[in-house]
Write an enzyme that holds these catalytic residues in place. Structure first.
Site, PDB file in Angstrom:
ATOM      1  N   TYR A 190      55.204  21.301   3.113  1.00  0.00           N
ATOM      2  CA  TYR A 190      56.249  20.621   3.888  1.00  0.00           C
ATOM      3  C   TYR A 190      55.858  19.174   4.174  1.00  0.00           C
ATOM      4  O   TYR A 190      56.665  18.248   4.005  1.00  0.00           O
ATOM      5  CB  TYR A 190      56.469  21.389   5.187  1.00  0.00           C
ATOM      6  CG  TYR A 190      57.658  20.957   6.004  1.00  0.00           C
ATOM      7  CD1 TYR A 190      58.943  21.361   5.659  1.00  0.00           C
ATOM      8  CD2 TYR A 190      57.497  20.176   7.150  1.00  0.00           C
ATOM      9  CE1 TYR A 190      60.037  20.992   6.432  1.00  0.00           C
ATOM     10  CE2 TYR A 190      58.584  19.809   7.924  1.00  0.00           C
ATOM     11  CZ  TYR A 190      59.854  20.215   7.561  1.00  0.00           C
ATOM     12  OH  TYR A 190      60.934  19.853   8.330  1.00  0.00           O
ATOM     13  N   SER A 238      61.124  14.165   8.592  1.00  0.00           N
ATOM     14  CA  SER A 238      60.559  14.903   9.716  1.00  0.00           C
ATOM     15  C   SER A 238      59.492  14.036  10.354  1.00  0.00           C
ATOM     16  O   SER A 238      59.018  13.070   9.741  1.00  0.00           O
ATOM     17  CB  SER A 238      59.929  16.203   9.206  1.00  0.00           C
ATOM     18  OG  SER A 238      59.099  16.810  10.171  1.00  0.00           O
TER      19      SER A 238
END
Length: 260
Positions: free
Chosen positions: A155, A142
């Site tokens: 995350y 990401s």
């Protein structure tokens, strides 16, 4: 470069980004194992993609945090197709909380799916790739592999960790012709991202419109979401690239949100 006849395992591929990558691979003639928690959803996607062709798809039920389930799925794929050329470790979830409010069980759940899943699937496929003398491992990172945002401690930690794991695999796998890379998308409008919009609006005390325009897309060059097709094309590049010249790398796909 092409993927004709290549055998790929893609986790979390019954829907979302994983589905888009599987569709791109099958369109190029690859054989793709659709690995998902839901066997029904995996079978539906496998049927859809096989009918589309020219490649084909196989459905696998797989919990990426369960070593026995991962090993069984890889063994089934190898039994059917004789080997594995590409792994796309894509399965993931998102949970948002301020750090001081983050439940430990939810922290462990998120890290397990992202990091344990990448580790276990890589561990299972590497012997087959080493035996063949080639292979490509792709992790779904990401922009949060490079950056941080409020509410996303678990995350961000997980996505940063994937960079390190890919680099180790690149070092260890080089002599066997195995490479590893990380795709780092910006915000892609999948159900996972759409779920975050009201959650972040509530946590930050702002409107959903402000979450999209300021938090998600405010730092892009054109206020556009990254598309599933954008990410699938990068996955295709990493999978099809023929040499170790492209290994241990991360490629950001984010409309300029993050620039190396």
């Amino acid at each position: 470069m092409n993927l004709k006849g290549k055998r790929a395992l893609i986790t979390g591929s019954a829907s979302g980004i994983g589905h888009g990558i599987a569709k791109r691979f099958v369109a190029d003639g690859a054989k793709v194992a659709i690995a998902d928690l839901s066997l029904v959803a995996a079978e539906r996607t496998a049927k859809e993609l096989t009918e589309m062709g020219p490649g084909e798809a196989l459905a696998l039920e797989m919990n990426v945090t369960d070593e026995a389930a991962v090993n069984a799925g890889v063994a089934e794929m190898v039994k059917v197709w004789g080997g594995i050329d590409v792994l796309v470790s894509n399965a993931g979830i998102q949970i948002v909380h301020k750090l001081e409010d983050f439940p430990f069980n939810e922290w462990k759940k998120l890290l397990s799916i992202h990091l344990d899943g990448a580790f276990l699937t890589s561990k299972a496929v590497l012997p087959h790739m080493y035996e063949a003398g080639s292979g490509s491992i792709i992790f779904m990172g990401s922009v949060h592999s490079k950056e941080a945002s409020p509410l996303k401690s678990a995350y961000v930690t997980a996505k940063h960790g994937l960079l390190g794991l890919a680099r180790v695999i690149s070092k260890e796998g080089a002599e066997h012709g195995v490479r590893a890379n990380v795709i780092c998308p910006g915000f892609v409008k999948t159900p996972l991202v759409e779920k975050q919009i009201p959650e972040q609006a509530k946590a930050l005390g702002i409107s959903e419109k402000e979450v999209v325009e300021k938090i998600m897309l405010g730092d892009t060059v054109d206020t556009e979401f990254t598309t599933i097709e954008d990410v699938a094309n990068v996955a295709w590049l990493f999978a099809a690239f023929p040499t170790n010249a492209l290994t241990g790398q991360s490629l950001v796909v984010s409309h300029g949100w993050y620039m190396n």
